[in-house]
Design an enzyme around this catalytic site. Structure first.
Site, PDB file in Angstrom:
ATOM      1  N   ASP A 164       0.874  -1.165   0.000  1.00  0.00           N
ATOM      2  CA  ASP A 164       0.000   0.000   0.000  1.00  0.00           C
ATOM      3  C   ASP A 164       0.916   1.221   0.000  1.00  0.00           C
ATOM      4  O   ASP A 164       2.109   1.112   0.322  1.00  0.00           O
ATOM      5  CB  ASP A 164      -0.874  -0.050   1.255  1.00  0.00           C
ATOM      6  CG  ASP A 164      -1.701   1.194   1.438  1.00  0.00           C
ATOM      7  OD1 ASP A 164      -2.300   1.668   0.459  1.00  0.00           O
ATOM      8  OD2 ASP A 164      -1.737   1.710   2.577  1.00  0.00           O
ATOM      9  N   ASP A 167      -0.244   5.084   0.942  1.00  0.00           N
ATOM     10  CA  ASP A 167      -0.530   6.052   1.994  1.00  0.00           C
ATOM     11  C   ASP A 167      -0.493   5.392   3.367  1.00  0.00           C
ATOM     12  O   ASP A 167      -1.116   4.341   3.583  1.00  0.00           O
ATOM     13  CB  ASP A 167      -1.902   6.679   1.777  1.00  0.00           C
ATOM     14  CG  ASP A 167      -1.947   7.525   0.506  1.00  0.00           C
ATOM     15  OD1 ASP A 167      -1.022   7.406  -0.319  1.00  0.00           O
ATOM     16  OD2 ASP A 167      -2.906   8.294   0.339  1.00  0.00           O
TER      17      ASP A 167
END
Length: 305
Positions: free
Chosen positions: A92, A94
């Site tokens: 991922d 953020d």
């Protein structure tokens, strides 16, 4: 009686905690709660491996998770024989590869970061559907001039501690690396270039003829289901068994890709995500992932040369 399988339980003490007394506490947990004998090896002053035989992995994993709640350390349980077989890592972006939530940085330009942050938090906790949350948040961005925004954000984002050396080490080990983000493609590509990743996937914001954000996205939404699909597509392209893939993220929309990968790591994740993820890492450096793979400080130093 079912056959026992060899597992490794990796102890990683949190950065600001003293390791003193922790090892004996974990040893008591292994013998008293997991009912197992063990062998022990030290990886670093704050990381140890315990090899043990277990009959029921799922039950043992549940006990490990319950034990780790509110502890100043993490315990990661996995099959011992396959821990170094990892060939694909999907991250991922953020709050994982970078510290910030990019959509909140964009919202700051319009002074609406609090509204956007509230929706983001609910989405990452799994309280609302990701697609709906993205639609709501992107709608709030309507009217923002995006002419210079991406270059400015490149200067504002902070790459998470340990990410650069982790990427270097994994590439040296021959791993394929990618970022699959519910954020936005300009910054995902920037992170890809900064870290030498092989793939970057994220969402695209719509703009009008004057480069003003129109409050919509273009193309497929990179949600939890799409992240899982992308992981499988990348694995297939490289002839990698998904069981030899690792997914790392912090939000509820990362759980699906963790489930299709052979292993998943929740990085300083939301409580609900930690309870559902295969493993949790709550330290200050993502380089600690290498301890989970069984590499010692000496090994890591060699990898980073």
């Amino acid at each position: 009686m079912s056959a026992k399988t060899l597992y490794v339980l990796t102890l990683i003490v949190h950065d600001d905690q003293s390791p003193e007394g922790v090892v004996s506490t974990v040893e008591t947990f292994i013998t008293g709660s997991l009912h197992a004998t063990f062998g022990k090896a030290q990886l670093s002053p704050r990381a140890w491996d315990f090899e043990l035989e277990l009959e029921g992995y799922e039950e043992a994993l549940k006990l490990v998770k319950e034990h780790c709640l509110h502890q100043p350390y993490d315990l990661i349980l996995q099959p011992s024989l396959t821990r170094r077989d990892k060939q694909l890592f999907i991250f991922d972006m953020d709050s994982t590869l970078i510290y910030q939530e990019v959509i909140e940085l964009i919202a700051a330009y319009a002074g609406i970061e609090d509204k956007v942050a509230e929706i983001t938090t609910r989405a990452m906790n799994g309280e609302i559907d990701f697609n709906e949350s993205l639609k709501e948040r992107v709608g709030l961005l309507r009217g923002i001039d995006s002419t210079r925004i991406w270059k400015e954000l490149e200067e504002k984002i902070e790459i998470t501690n340990g990410v650069r050396p982790l990427s270097k080490a994994l590439k040296k080990l021959g791993c394929v690396l990618g970022v699959c983000s519910g954020g936005f493609i300009p910054l995902a590509n920037h992170i890809k270039n900064e870290l030498g990743l092989d793939y970057a996937y994220a969402n695209t914001l719509g703009v009008d003829e004057n480069n003003i954000l129109n409050g919509e996205t273009i193309g497929d939404i990179v949600n939890g289901e799409r992240k899982a699909e992308l992981l499988l597509e990348i694995a297939k392209k490289h002839g990698i068994d998904p069981q030899n893939a690792v997914a790392i993220g912090d939000g509820a929309n990362d759980l699906r890709m963790m489930s299709v990968a052979g292993f998943g790591i929740a990085w300083n994740a939301k409580p609900k995500v930690q309870l559902q993820a295969p493993a949790c890492l709550n330290t200050k450096s993502l380089l600690d992932v290498l301890y989970i793979l069984g590499y010692s400080d000496v090994d890591i130093k060699d990898l980073l040369q």
